[in-house]
Design a protein around this motif. Structure first.
Motif, PDB file in Angstrom:
ATOM      1  N   UNK A 387     -25.869  26.360  21.740  1.00 54.17           N
ATOM      2  CA  UNK A 387     -26.096  25.208  22.603  1.00 54.17           C
ATOM      3  C   UNK A 387     -26.957  24.134  22.001  1.00 54.17           C
ATOM      4  N   UNK A 388     -27.312  24.241  20.737  1.00 57.24           N
ATOM      5  CA  UNK A 388     -28.157  23.251  20.091  1.00 57.24           C
ATOM      6  C   UNK A 388     -27.394  21.983  19.773  1.00 57.24           C
ATOM      7  N   UNK A 389     -28.095  20.850  19.680  1.00 54.12           N
ATOM      8  CA  UNK A 389     -27.439  19.589  19.337  1.00 54.12           C
ATOM      9  C   UNK A 389     -27.002  19.567  17.868  1.00 54.12           C
ATOM     10  N   UNK A 390     -26.148  18.598  17.531  1.00 48.11           N
ATOM     11  CA  UNK A 390     -25.610  18.520  16.175  1.00 48.11           C
ATOM     12  C   UNK A 390     -26.707  18.224  15.164  1.00 48.11           C
ATOM     13  N   UNK A 391     -27.599  17.281  15.487  1.00 48.67           N
ATOM     14  CA  UNK A 391     -28.660  16.923  14.549  1.00 48.67           C
ATOM     15  C   UNK A 391     -29.544  18.126  14.234  1.00 48.67           C
ATOM     16  N   UNK A 392     -29.912  18.874  15.281  1.00 54.10           N
ATOM     17  CA  UNK A 392     -30.740  20.057  15.066  1.00 54.10           C
ATOM     18  C   UNK A 392     -29.969  21.138  14.305  1.00 54.10           C
ATOM     19  N   UNK A 393     -28.677  21.264  14.573  1.00 51.85           N
ATOM     20  CA  UNK A 393     -27.856  22.255  13.867  1.00 51.85           C
ATOM     21  C   UNK A 393     -27.768  21.931  12.382  1.00 51.85           C
ATOM     22  N   UNK A 394     -27.662  20.634  12.070  1.00 45.83           N
ATOM     23  CA  UNK A 394     -27.619  20.233  10.658  1.00 45.83           C
ATOM     24  C   UNK A 394     -28.946  20.554   9.985  1.00 45.83           C
ATOM     25  N   UNK A 457     -22.419  15.169  10.310  1.00 48.11           N
ATOM     26  CA  UNK A 457     -22.869  14.270  11.361  1.00 48.11           C
ATOM     27  C   UNK A 457     -21.754  13.300  11.742  1.00 48.11           C
ATOM     28  N   UNK A 458     -21.019  12.780  10.722  1.00 49.55           N
ATOM     29  CA  UNK A 458     -19.926  11.857  11.012  1.00 49.55           C
ATOM     30  C   UNK A 458     -18.800  12.549  11.771  1.00 49.55           C
ATOM     31  N   UNK A 459     -18.530  13.799  11.423  1.00 53.35           N
ATOM     32  CA  UNK A 459     -17.391  14.500  12.017  1.00 53.35           C
ATOM     33  C   UNK A 459     -17.706  15.066  13.398  1.00 53.35           C
ATOM     34  N   UNK A 460     -18.946  15.526  13.597  1.00 55.06           N
ATOM     35  CA  UNK A 460     -19.259  16.224  14.848  1.00 55.06           C
ATOM     36  C   UNK A 460     -20.356  15.550  15.661  1.00 55.06           C
TER      37      UNK A 460
END
Length: 470
Positions: A387-394, A457-460
């Motif tokens: 459930x984490x956001x994309x920025x945090x996942x990256x 980041x661009x894709x997701x």
């Protein structure tokens, strides 16, 4: 690869006696002994390293070099070539190293450059071969150029008279059998000597030392038991030296060969191709093909290109199978195929030619970067699954994979660095592979730590709540 040994093949002019060949070689040996890097040498005349029987004007040297020396093997070869060609211009010499010479005995040619001149007429073909050889000789970075015309010494030509043979009832086969027994001998049996089976050859006494007059007076037995002189049934004469005829696919061919001297194979052959196309007009029915190591290299490149394409497809297939997401598999493939750019740049900066070893290194880089990209995306995917956001996942994927990536890259670079610097015996053989892999690993870090996260980041990044690929 610097093997620390040199093979020097030599040919004296066709028809040169064994004594005269020995005299020229003794003068060449004096020059070899004056080279400070030479530790020892051995010479074969009438045979070669592979124990191939040759004519008495041909043979080779095996020259061992000292372990501690200031010059490389190639520099010593250049020095020996200049000394021998200046002092003994009649000797046709060809330098190489032991492994290359032994492999060349198993292949069609020893030399890396081979231009095959095809054509029906021998005189015209030899003239074209001389023109091609002149072009190759003027090309920078070539040495030991040979026009491919191998002359044999004078020979005894026996031409039977069919009418005389028919008059005395002697067949051509019976005449040839008697002549073979007189001059060359006939195998009448064999005897066991140790572990070898040796032939017993019967021939007339003094056949090897017979003069032309004695050969003409040799008796030939007729079917009725009478004898006739050889010159009564055939014409016996001495023919001048002639050239050996070589064929390929049933077509007459003259191969022009050369070695490299401080230049890569690809650029040298390309320049030769351009010069021959401009300076050597080919009559109808005559054509040129390029063989030697260049042809084998081009075939290897085609096969390696197929392997590279297969590796990229496998990386894409693994990504698609693991994540069931075309977008994810495409990003992993994109990062993986950018990796060989680092290896190519390293090869360019170090002046290392693209060969089979460096090509193999580029293929390895694709697999290494593809594997790390899969692990990075897996960490990214797992964090998003919670459930984490994309920025945090990256950020999590980069932090989780940073230490393994650095350890993998630094350990591989440290292991390959001695090969890349050419340290140790035989390191030159794998140097192109090591340089390509190190260049790819250096580029892999920014690709995996900067480019891949940016692509993620661009894709997701547009849909923060979108479900992760599973």
């Amino acid at each position: 690869m610097d093997e620390g040994a040199i093979v020097l093949d030599y040919n004296s002019p066709a028809g040169t006696s064994l004594d005269e060949t020995d005299r020229m070689l003794r003068r060449a040996e004096t020059l070899i002994q004056r080279v400070p890097e030479v530790a020892s040498y051995s010479r074969r005349t009438g045979t070669q390293m592979g124990f191939f029987i040759t004519e008495p004007n041909r043979g080779d040297y095996l020259i061992r070099l000292k372990t501690s020396r200031d010059r490389t093997t190639e520099e010593v070869i250049a020095d020996l070539r200049q000394r021998i060609e200046t002092t003994e211009p009649a000797l046709v010499i060809d330098f190489g190293q032991v492994i290359g010479d032994m492999l060349g005995d198993l292949m069609s040619t020893v030399q890396p450059i081979e231009i095959k001149v095809f054509g029906p007429d021998a005189t015209q073909r030899y003239a074209l071969a001389n023109q091609v050889a002149a072009v190759v000789e003027k090309t920078a970075g070539t040495a030991d150029v040979f026009n491919g015309i191998v002359r044999v010494g004078p020979s005894v030509d026996v031409r039977p008279d069919p009418r005389r043979l028919a008059q005395f009832g002697l067949t051509a086969t019976a005449f040839q059998t008697q002549l073979q027994t007189q001059l060359g001998g006939t195998v009448a049996g064999n005897v066991l000597s140790g572990e070898q089976l040796l032939n017993i050859r019967l021939r007339y006494p003094g056949a090897a030392q017979a003069t032309l007059a004695q050969m003409r007076a040799e008796p030939v037995f007729l079917p009725n038991g009478q004898r006739r002189r050889l010159d009564e049934l055939a014409t016996v004469a001495v023919s001048t030296s002639s050239a050996e005829l070589e064929r390929e696919n049933l077509q007459a061919m003259t191969p022009v060969t050369a070695r490299l001297d401080g230049r890569d194979l690809g650029s040298a052959v390309r320049e030769i191709q351009q010069k021959i196309a401009r300076q050597v007009p080919l009559p109808p029915g005559y054509f040129v093909q390029y063989g030697g190591s260049f042809a084998e290299q081009q075939q290897s490149f085609q096969e390696l290109l197929t392997i590279l394409g297969t590796a990229c497809l496998l990386v894409f297939a693994v990504g698609l199978f693991l994540f069931r997401d075309l977008k994810a598999a495409g990003l992993i493939l994109l990062v993986a195929i950018l990796g060989p750019a680092g290896g190519s740049l390293a090869l360019y900066l170090t002046g290392t030619p693209l060969n089979v070893g460096s090509y193999t290194g580029l293929i390895m880089v694709v697999g290494i970067i593809g594997e790390n990209a899969i692990f990075t995306f897996q960490q990214f995917n797992d964090f998003r699954a919670e459930g984490g956001p994309v920025a945090a996942a990256i950020g999590y994927a980069i932090a989780a994979r940073l230490r393994p990536k650095l350890m993998t890259a630094l350990a591989a670079i440290a292991a390959l660095l001695p090969l890349a610097l050419g340290i140790g015996a035989g390191a030159q053989l794998h140097q192109p592979l090591a340089i390509a892999v190190i260049g790819g690993l250096l580029l892999a870090l920014p690709l995996l730590l900067v480019v891949l996260p940016s692509l993620l980041r661009l894709a997701y990044g547009g849909g923060e709540q979108s479900a992760p690929a599973t």
